[in-house]
Design a protein around this motif. Structure first.
Motif, short mmCIF file in Angstrom:
data_model
loop_
_atom_site.label_atom_id
_atom_site.label_comp_id
_atom_site.label_asym_id
_atom_site.label_seq_id
_atom_site.Cartn_x
_atom_site.Cartn_y
_atom_site.Cartn_z
N PRO A 1 -57.19 27.46 -23.95
CA PRO A 1 -56.96 26.57 -25.09
C PRO A 1 -56.07 27.15 -26.19
N SER A 2 -56.20 28.46 -26.46
CA SER A 2 -55.41 29.03 -27.56
C SER A 2 -53.97 29.36 -27.14
N VAL A 3 -53.65 29.19 -25.88
CA VAL A 3 -52.32 29.57 -25.40
C VAL A 3 -51.62 28.33 -24.83
N ASP A 4 -51.05 27.56 -25.74
CA ASP A 4 -50.38 26.32 -25.33
C ASP A 4 -48.96 26.62 -24.84
N ALA A 5 -48.23 25.56 -24.48
CA ALA A 5 -46.91 25.75 -23.86
C ALA A 5 -45.96 26.54 -24.77
N GLU A 6 -46.06 26.29 -26.07
CA GLU A 6 -45.17 26.98 -27.00
C GLU A 6 -45.47 28.49 -27.02
N ARG A 7 -46.76 28.81 -27.05
CA ARG A 7 -47.17 30.21 -27.06
C ARG A 7 -46.83 30.87 -25.72
N VAL A 8 -46.98 30.12 -24.63
CA VAL A 8 -46.62 30.64 -23.31
C VAL A 8 -45.14 31.04 -23.31
N ALA A 9 -44.29 30.17 -23.86
CA ALA A 9 -42.85 30.46 -23.89
C ALA A 9 -42.57 31.72 -24.70
N GLU A 10 -43.26 31.86 -25.85
CA GLU A 10 -43.07 33.06 -26.69
C GLU A 10 -43.48 34.32 -25.93
N LEU A 11 -44.66 34.24 -25.29
CA LEU A 11 -45.16 35.42 -24.56
C LEU A 11 -44.26 35.76 -23.39
N SER A 12 -43.79 34.72 -22.69
CA SER A 12 -42.95 34.95 -21.52
C SER A 12 -41.65 35.67 -21.91
N ALA A 13 -41.15 35.34 -23.10
CA ALA A 13 -39.92 36.01 -23.57
C ALA A 13 -40.16 37.50 -23.82
N ILE A 14 -41.44 37.85 -24.05
CA ILE A 14 -41.77 39.27 -24.31
C ILE A 14 -42.15 40.01 -23.04
N VAL A 15 -42.85 39.34 -22.12
CA VAL A 15 -43.42 40.08 -20.98
C VAL A 15 -42.77 39.75 -19.62
N HIS A 16 -42.08 38.63 -19.49
CA HIS A 16 -41.44 38.30 -18.20
C HIS A 16 -39.93 38.53 -18.22
N GLN A 17 -39.26 37.88 -19.19
CA GLN A 17 -37.79 37.89 -19.14
C GLN A 17 -37.19 39.31 -19.19
N PRO A 18 -37.75 40.22 -20.02
CA PRO A 18 -37.18 41.58 -20.04
C PRO A 18 -37.28 42.28 -18.68
N ILE A 19 -38.34 41.95 -17.93
CA ILE A 19 -38.52 42.58 -16.61
C ILE A 19 -37.49 42.00 -15.63
N VAL A 20 -37.31 40.68 -15.69
CA VAL A 20 -36.31 40.04 -14.81
C VAL A 20 -34.92 40.59 -15.15
N ASP A 21 -34.64 40.74 -16.44
CA ASP A 21 -33.34 41.29 -16.86
C ASP A 21 -33.17 42.73 -16.37
N HIS A 22 -34.26 43.49 -16.45
CA HIS A 22 -34.19 44.89 -16.01
C HIS A 22 -33.85 44.98 -14.52
N PHE A 23 -34.57 44.20 -13.71
CA PHE A 23 -34.32 44.28 -12.25
C PHE A 23 -32.94 43.75 -11.90
N SER A 24 -32.47 42.79 -12.65
CA SER A 24 -31.12 42.28 -12.42
C SER A 24 -30.11 43.39 -12.73
N ALA A 25 -30.35 44.09 -13.85
CA ALA A 25 -29.41 45.14 -14.29
C ALA A 25 -29.37 46.31 -13.31
N ILE A 26 -30.49 46.61 -12.63
CA ILE A 26 -30.47 47.75 -11.70
C ILE A 26 -30.09 47.31 -10.28
N GLY A 27 -29.72 46.04 -10.13
CA GLY A 27 -29.20 45.59 -8.83
C GLY A 27 -30.24 45.17 -7.82
#
Ligand code: AMP
Ligand code: GLY
Length: 420
Positions: free
Chosen positions: A231-257
């Motif tokens: 309940p406390s983690v709605d779609a907006e909060r999910v998007a904020e968290l994902s920008a902190i914990v998912h996208q940097p990892i995807v960017d990292h793996f992309s950068a290392i090939g």
């Protein structure tokens, strides 16, 4: 689209149920599956870590997509092998699945990607481990895959020494180092994202109940239940968290090939200092998937196939049923230490829509299902409120019996109380 799901648990059964709702899927197979899954789709007797046989199966059946459920074949290179044979496979290549396969590597990646996590040291001896502990409770993790049994929260020196000895001297899980980690306090959150090598598309928030007994008491298990959304983690909060914990990892793996394709599952602790990552898994969670996927209205087959292509998820948003889902796990007697096998299961025919029954540790004995593992069955219900979903799921739980059946009675109680 001809699709094969690799694996044999409740998670794979839930993936299959969601794929059966897809308008794109013309043929759906599972290997090896289990007798409960076989009631829905054809199951083939190829085990998940027989890479050669799975590639042969995918080639001979001219499959369009293989969805890999468990971590071991991902870490073992199944997606690499299928891709080399020209078959679209949903999941990361071995080099990216190492994020789950090695906790020390995961910490290095988190540091390089700037993801918040607890302080840690990697050690190779008991003495170094004891010296690395800064206070109690202390968190001691075996570096490799250990089926959820490689994490010890040691409350004192004796327990810490015992854990270090188990991992580094007795070699309970084989060769490997140990990560000693800062103990973090807060509420846990499971946040999964579909990744296409370039971007992470987050799924709805979920929570897993890892301990065997009510009130988070007793030993850790693979998971005794889950619910979605939190309940406390709605779609907006999910998007904020994902920008902190998912996208940097995807960017990292992309950068290392080694672009990251598949599910990136962040296990988070919501601490007073903000979210911190406890671990990454590189696959769907079990039992989170059993609660998350019944709410997904978008076509799962389309999404998973799109995620196998670089940037394939561009412009896609996931559509969710506004109701909440609660999943209760029915575990066997003796779980998690020594699950008792062979207990006859009754009442399964009473579980009907809107309840969803997904099967895990079950076997066929003369045409009837018996227990064949620790986590036996999952019962999921959707409801307008967490209270309604809980009530429906637990009503289902009462209908199914086997000797020594273990369930927690407080799954999603937190969500119910938060929305009262
Ligand atoms: P892991 O396999 O790393 O997610 O750990 C399994 C479980 O142990 C987690 O879901 C937490 O409940 C607990 N845990 C792991 N790391 C920590 C930590 N640093 N602080 C507190 N609890 C932890
Ligand atoms: N639910 C925890 C896991 O899938 O690892």
């Amino acid at each position: 689209m001809k699709v094969l799901v690799v694996g044999s648990g409740g998670r794979e059964h839930a993936i299959i149920r969601a794929l059966l709702r897809s308008s794109q899927v013309t043929e759906l197979l599972c290997s090896p599956g289990n007798p409960g899954i076989a009631a829905d789709v054809e199951c083939l007797p190829v085990v998940a870590d027989d890479l050669g046989a799975l590639v042969e199966l995918a080639t001979s059946r001219k499959l369009d997509l293989v969805v890999v459920g468990p971590e071991a074949p991902l870490v073992g290179g199944l997606v690499d092998a299928l891709s080399a044979a020209g078959i679209a496979a949903f999941g990361p290549v071995a080099a990216a699945a190492r994020l789950e396969g090695s906790k020390a590597y995961a910490k290095e990646v988190m540091e390089a990607a700037g993801v918040p996590t607890g302080g840690w040291s990697t050690v190779e001896s008991v003495d170094a481990g004891m010296a690395a502990i800064v206070g109690y409770p202390a968190v001691i993790k075996f570096d490799g895959l250990a089926a959820g049994k490689g994490v010890v929260i040691a409350t004192d020196e004796a327990a810490a020494r015992e854990a270090l000895e188990q991992f580094l001297v007795e070699r309970r899980f084989g060769e490997g180092q140990v990560v000693v980690e800062e103990f973090l306090e807060g509420e846990e959150l499971s946040l999964l994202a579909l990744c296409d090598g370039e971007r992470a598309v987050p799924m709805a928030s979920a929570q897993d109940y890892k301990r065997i007994f009510d009130g988070d008491e007793g030993p850790n298990t693979g998971g005794m239940g889950s619910y979605c959304p939190v309940p406390s983690v709605d779609a907006e909060r999910v998007a904020e968290l994902s920008a902190i914990v998912h996208q940097p990892i995807v960017d990292h793996f992309s950068a290392i090939g080694t672009p990251f394709h598949g599910v990136l599952y962040a296990g988070l602790m919501m601490t007073a200092d903000g979210p911190k990552v406890l671990e990454y898994n590189t696959r769907f969670g079990d039992p989170e998937t059993q609660a998350v996927l019944p709410r997904l209205r978008s076509d799962l087959a389309e999404l998973l196939l799109a995620a196998t292509n670089a940037g394939g998820l561009a412009g896609r948003e996931l559509d969710w049923d506004p109701r909440c889902a609660v999943t209760v796990v029915l575990a066997s007697a003796g779980y998690p230490d020594s699950p008792r096998l062979g207990d006859p299961i009754s009442g399964l025919e009473l579980i009907a829509a809107p309840l969803e029954l997904t099967c895990a540790g079950v076997a066929d004995a003369d045409g009837a299902l018996v227990t064949a593992g620790g986590r036996v069955l999952n019962i999921t219900a959707l409801g307008e409120t967490p209270a309604a979903a809980r009530a429906a799921a637990y009503a289902g739980v009462e209908l199914v019996e086997f000797d020594g059946k273990q369930t927690r009675s407080d799954i999603a109680l937190r969500a119910e109380e938060a929305t009262e």
